[in-house]
Design a protein around this motif. Structure first.
Motif, PDB file in Angstrom:
ATOM      1  N   LEU A 361       0.958  -0.969  -0.035  1.00  0.00           N
ATOM      2  CA  LEU A 361      -0.139  -0.384  -0.185  1.00  0.00           C
ATOM      3  C   LEU A 361       1.010   1.023   0.197  1.00  0.00           C
ATOM      4  O   LEU A 361       1.280   1.434   0.672  1.00  0.00           O
ATOM      5  N   LEU A 362       0.636   1.984  -0.666  1.00  0.00           N
ATOM      6  CA  LEU A 362       1.244   3.679  -1.093  1.00  0.00           C
ATOM      7  C   LEU A 362       0.451   4.714  -0.248  1.00  0.00           C
ATOM      8  O   LEU A 362      -0.662   4.637  -0.491  1.00  0.00           O
ATOM      9  N   VAL A 363       1.238   5.175   0.870  1.00  0.00           N
ATOM     10  CA  VAL A 363       0.516   5.806   1.814  1.00  0.00           C
ATOM     11  C   VAL A 363       0.612   7.118   1.357  1.00  0.00           C
ATOM     12  O   VAL A 363       2.167   7.234   2.462  1.00  0.00           O
ATOM     13  N   PRO A 364       0.603   7.950   1.057  1.00  0.00           N
ATOM     14  CA  PRO A 364       2.022   9.122   0.636  1.00  0.00           C
ATOM     15  C   PRO A 364       1.704   9.912   2.254  1.00  0.00           C
ATOM     16  O   PRO A 364       2.670  11.030   2.276  1.00  0.00           O
ATOM     17  N   THR A 365       0.959  10.277   3.053  1.00  0.00           N
ATOM     18  CA  THR A 365       0.716  11.000   4.006  1.00  0.00           C
ATOM     19  C   THR A 365       2.177  10.635   5.092  1.00  0.00           C
ATOM     20  O   THR A 365       2.787  11.228   6.341  1.00  0.00           O
ATOM     21  N   ILE A 366       1.971   9.368   4.929  1.00  0.00           N
ATOM     22  CA  ILE A 366       3.523   8.873   5.875  1.00  0.00           C
ATOM     23  C   ILE A 366       4.226   9.628   5.577  1.00  0.00           C
ATOM     24  O   ILE A 366       5.481  10.246   6.470  1.00  0.00           O
ATOM     25  N   ARG A 367       4.757   9.262   4.656  1.00  0.00           N
ATOM     26  CA  ARG A 367       5.805   9.954   4.134  1.00  0.00           C
ATOM     27  C   ARG A 367       5.959  11.683   4.377  1.00  0.00           C
ATOM     28  O   ARG A 367       7.252  12.408   4.635  1.00  0.00           O
ATOM     29  N   GLU A 368       5.177  12.261   4.293  1.00  0.00           N
ATOM     30  CA  GLU A 368       4.985  13.996   4.776  1.00  0.00           C
ATOM     31  C   GLU A 368       4.522  13.878   6.661  1.00  0.00           C
ATOM     32  O   GLU A 368       4.481  14.945   6.598  1.00  0.00           O
ATOM     33  N   ASP A 369       4.316  13.142   6.795  1.00  0.00           N
ATOM     34  CA  ASP A 369       4.218  12.977   9.034  1.00  0.00           C
ATOM     35  C   ASP A 369       5.437  12.492   9.343  1.00  0.00           C
ATOM     36  O   ASP A 369       6.302  12.015   8.757  1.00  0.00           O
ATOM     37  N   PRO A 370       6.328  13.961   9.544  1.00  0.00           N
ATOM     38  CA  PRO A 370       7.283  14.156  10.251  1.00  0.00           C
ATOM     39  C   PRO A 370       7.339  12.910  11.090  1.00  0.00           C
ATOM     40  O   PRO A 370       8.547  11.723  11.903  1.00  0.00           O
ATOM     41  N   ALA A 371       6.214  12.693  11.829  1.00  0.00           N
ATOM     42  CA  ALA A 371       6.169  11.647  12.766  1.00  0.00           C
ATOM     43  C   ALA A 371       6.845  10.133  11.932  1.00  0.00           C
ATOM     44  O   ALA A 371       7.041   8.452  12.926  1.00  0.00           O
ATOM     45  N   LEU A 372       6.150  10.113  11.550  1.00  0.00           N
ATOM     46  CA  LEU A 372       5.783   8.816  10.743  1.00  0.00           C
ATOM     47  C   LEU A 372       7.177   7.999   9.027  1.00  0.00           C
ATOM     48  O   LEU A 372       6.703   6.686   9.018  1.00  0.00           O
ATOM     49  N   ALA A 373       7.399   8.758   9.269  1.00  0.00           N
ATOM     50  CA  ALA A 373       7.712   9.536   7.456  1.00  0.00           C
ATOM     51  C   ALA A 373       9.607   8.047   7.659  1.00  0.00           C
ATOM     52  O   ALA A 373       9.760   7.146   7.108  1.00  0.00           O
ATOM     53  N   CYS A 374       9.596   7.501   9.568  1.00  0.00           N
ATOM     54  CA  CYS A 374      10.825   6.606   9.727  1.00  0.00           C
ATOM     55  C   CYS A 374      10.655   6.152  10.702  1.00  0.00           C
ATOM     56  O   CYS A 374      11.135   5.609  11.285  1.00  0.00           O
ATOM     57  N   ALA A 375       8.731   5.899  10.654  1.00  0.00           N
ATOM     58  CA  ALA A 375       8.368   5.533  11.431  1.00  0.00           C
ATOM     59  C   ALA A 375       8.558   3.521  11.148  1.00  0.00           C
ATOM     60  O   ALA A 375       7.864   3.254  11.083  1.00  0.00           O
ATOM     61  N   ILE A 376       9.554   2.992  10.777  1.00  0.00           N
ATOM     62  CA  ILE A 376       9.861   1.369  10.510  1.00  0.00           C
ATOM     63  C   ILE A 376       9.347   0.705  11.522  1.00  0.00           C
ATOM     64  O   ILE A 376      10.108   0.712  12.511  1.00  0.00           O
ATOM     65  N   GLY A 377       8.552  -0.596  10.495  1.00  0.00           N
ATOM     66  CA  GLY A 377       7.734  -1.343  11.984  1.00  0.00           C
ATOM     67  C   GLY A 377       7.254  -0.949  12.389  1.00  0.00           C
ATOM     68  O   GLY A 377       5.752  -1.817  13.478  1.00  0.00           O
ATOM     69  N   ARG A 378       6.049   0.191  12.706  1.00  0.00           N
ATOM     70  CA  ARG A 378       4.790   0.589  13.224  1.00  0.00           C
ATOM     71  C   ARG A 378       3.703  -0.317  13.143  1.00  0.00           C
ATOM     72  O   ARG A 378       4.142  -0.510  11.524  1.00  0.00           O
ATOM     73  N   THR A 379       3.289  -0.795  13.686  1.00  0.00           N
ATOM     74  CA  THR A 379       2.647  -1.448  12.756  1.00  0.00           C
ATOM     75  C   THR A 379       0.454  -0.911  13.098  1.00  0.00           C
ATOM     76  O   THR A 379       0.703   0.563  13.451  1.00  0.00           O
ATOM     77  N   GLY A 380      -0.192  -1.781  12.531  1.00  0.00           N
ATOM     78  CA  GLY A 380      -1.493  -1.422  12.171  1.00  0.00           C
ATOM     79  C   GLY A 380      -2.363  -2.168  11.221  1.00  0.00           C
ATOM     80  O   GLY A 380      -1.820  -3.018  11.220  1.00  0.00           O
ATOM     81  N   ARG A 381      -3.983  -1.381  10.911  1.00  0.00           N
ATOM     82  CA  ARG A 381      -4.063  -2.052  10.045  1.00  0.00           C
ATOM     83  C   ARG A 381      -5.061  -1.047   8.934  1.00  0.00           C
ATOM     84  O   ARG A 381      -5.560  -0.406   8.787  1.00  0.00           O
ATOM     85  N   VAL A 382      -5.953  -2.279   8.645  1.00  0.00           N
ATOM     86  CA  VAL A 382      -5.726  -1.621   6.655  1.00  0.00           C
ATOM     87  C   VAL A 382      -6.890  -2.134   6.500  1.00  0.00           C
ATOM     88  O   VAL A 382      -7.807  -3.650   6.918  1.00  0.00           O
ATOM     89  N   PHE A 383      -8.091  -1.247   5.853  1.00  0.00           N
ATOM     90  CA  PHE A 383      -9.144  -1.490   5.486  1.00  0.00           C
ATOM     91  C   PHE A 383      -9.532  -1.099   4.587  1.00  0.00           C
ATOM     92  O   PHE A 383      -9.267   0.353   3.828  1.00  0.00           O
ATOM     93  N   PHE A 384     -10.522  -2.285   3.757  1.00  0.00           N
ATOM     94  CA  PHE A 384     -10.254  -1.977   2.144  1.00  0.00           C
ATOM     95  C   PHE A 384     -11.797  -1.837   1.681  1.00  0.00           C
ATOM     96  O   PHE A 384     -12.220  -1.145   0.220  1.00  0.00           O
ATOM     97  N   GLU A 385     -12.570  -1.808   3.219  1.00  0.00           N
ATOM     98  CA  GLU A 385     -14.390  -1.727   2.735  1.00  0.00           C
ATOM     99  C   GLU A 385     -14.721  -0.474   3.913  1.00  0.00           C
ATOM    100  O   GLU A 385     -13.644  -0.535   5.380  1.00  0.00           O
ATOM    101  N   ALA A 386     -15.637  -0.243   3.134  1.00  0.00           N
ATOM    102  CA  ALA A 386     -16.822   0.763   4.144  1.00  0.00           C
ATOM    103  C   ALA A 386     -17.481  -0.329   5.099  1.00  0.00           C
ATOM    104  O   ALA A 386     -17.691  -1.236   4.811  1.00  0.00           O
TER     105      ALA A 386
END
Length: 397
Positions: A361-386
């Motif tokens: 998944l490409l998430v442009p906001t991650i690269r623009e957010d200083p707190a997440l740009a290099c937060a390699i290994g940070r986990t989460g979940r992805v949702f594909f439908e409402a």
């Protein structure tokens, strides 16, 4: 009233079941992690490694120096050989320069000598011509005298007053005087021809051709000078070429003697593969850096969800322990067992991940957010439908 309560309770149960089913049946990822590409810093030369003191995970900037390599035993034999050849070429240039200068001096001296010879030869011929002019005058006078004596003798002989023998002697003398006059005139003509030729730079005489020795020698030396000048030009070109090769070789030796390790990305230090003070070989991997500008989200999903996805679909990524929901786009569907595609990524897939179906998944906001740009290994979940409770999540945000 009782029936109304039963209907309301049933409606609540049905709604709750719908929400629960909708939440569980909507397409979600089992795991998702912020990932990024790795870049390997390799040794540009062989030598002793010196690294800047940095901790793993330290930030680095593009172009920043990470360390250096020094090799005091670099091979410089070829450089010394080129310098030796340059010294020989320089000596040859000096030798040829001196020879050309010496030949030029000899030519100048011979030219001056030739000019002096020409002047003296012209003076000599002019003097000879003047002497012959006087000789012609004297011969003419003797001829006139012999002619007068011949006429008187003829008159006396005709009268019988002078013997014929005396007449014949006087007539012979008259003929000799005429021949002497003609000879003097011819010699004067020859000297005049030589004088005119000398004035034009051509010398006529016995023992040489159209030029004296000095001019002949000038021609020989001029040819030799041209040959030496051509050799000198070639030797200078050779010396110049050697200069260029020496400069190139000196730069190579300098690079091999000491080189810098430079970061080629904006990111963090992910792995150090060699210790400070080690002797490393050229091309040996020394350090791996995370390229934070290439941050992506990698995840795995069940087969049923995977088969409904296609590249370009929109998705939402929520970081664990964070209420932010970030918009993303599917850029790669790698399927099951996609272990090889992680060889150049910072975070490798887990065994459970490989048992499912891989999605990137490409998430442009991650690269623009200083707190997440290099937060390699940070986990989460992805949702594909409402999902049914998305409106409550949006209100919460």
């Amino acid at each position: 009233m009782r029936i109304l309560r039963l209907l309301l309770a049933g409606l609540v149960i049905i709604t709750a079941g719908f929400v629960i089913a909708g939440e569980h049946l909507s397409g979600t990822s089992a795991d998702a992690v912020i990932n990024a590409r790795l870049t390997t810093v390799r040794a540009p030369t062989a030598g002793r490694l010196t690294l800047e003191h940095r901790l793993l995970g330290s930030s680095v900037s593009d172009g920043e120096q990470l360390g250096s390599i020094n090799d005091p035993l670099v091979d410089n034999i070829h450089l010394y050989e080129l310098i030796r050849q340059k010294a020989f070429a320089k000596a040859e240039v000096g030798r040829l320069t001196n020879m050309v200068a010496a030949i030029e001096q000899s030519v100048n001296d011979l030219q001056a000598r030739s000019e002096r010879y020409q002047r003296q030869r012209i003076l000599q011929l002019e003097a000879e011509l003047r002497a012959l002019t006087f000789e012609i005058g004297a011969a003419e006078a003797r001829g006139d005298e012999a002619e007068a004596a011949f006429k008187r003798s003829k008159q006396l002989t005709d009268r019988g007053l002078e013997p014929s023998a005396s007449f014949e002697r006087i007539r012979a003398t008259q003929r000799v005087a005429a021949q002497d006059l003609e000879g003097a005139r011819q010699r004067a003509a020859v000297v005049e021809i030589e004088l005119q030729a000398a004035r034009n730079g051509t010398f006529l005489g016995d023992g040489y051709n159209d030029a004296p020795y000095s001019e002949q020698r000038i021609s020989e030396l001029t040819l030799e000078q041209s040959e030496k000048q051509a050799l000198l030009t070639a030797e200078k070109a050779k010396a110049e070429a050697l200069d260029n090769r020496i400069n190139v070789e000196r730069l190579r030796v300098n690079r091999m003697t000491s080189s810098k390790l430079i970061s080629n990305v904006n990111g963090t230090i992910w792995e150090v593969l060699a210790a400070n003070g080690e002797t490393v070989e050229r091309g040996e991997p020394l350090m791996r850096l995370v390229n934070c500008s290439s941050a992506i989200v990698t995840l795995s999903v069940a087969e049923s969800v995977y088969n409904r996805l296609k590249i370009g679909d929109l998705a939402k990524f929520r970081v664990s322990n964070d209420q932010k929901v970030l918009d993303g786009t599917i850029t790669r569907l790698a399927g099951s067992g996609a272990e090889t595609i992680y060889r150049n990524l910072a975070v490798a897939p887990s065994e459970r991940h490989l048992q499912r179906f891989d999605v990137t998944l490409l998430v442009p906001t991650i690269r623009e957010d200083p707190a997440l740009a290099c937060a390699i290994g940070r986990t989460g979940r992805v949702f594909f439908e409402a999902r049914p409770l998305d409106f409550l999540r949006n209100l919460w945000l």
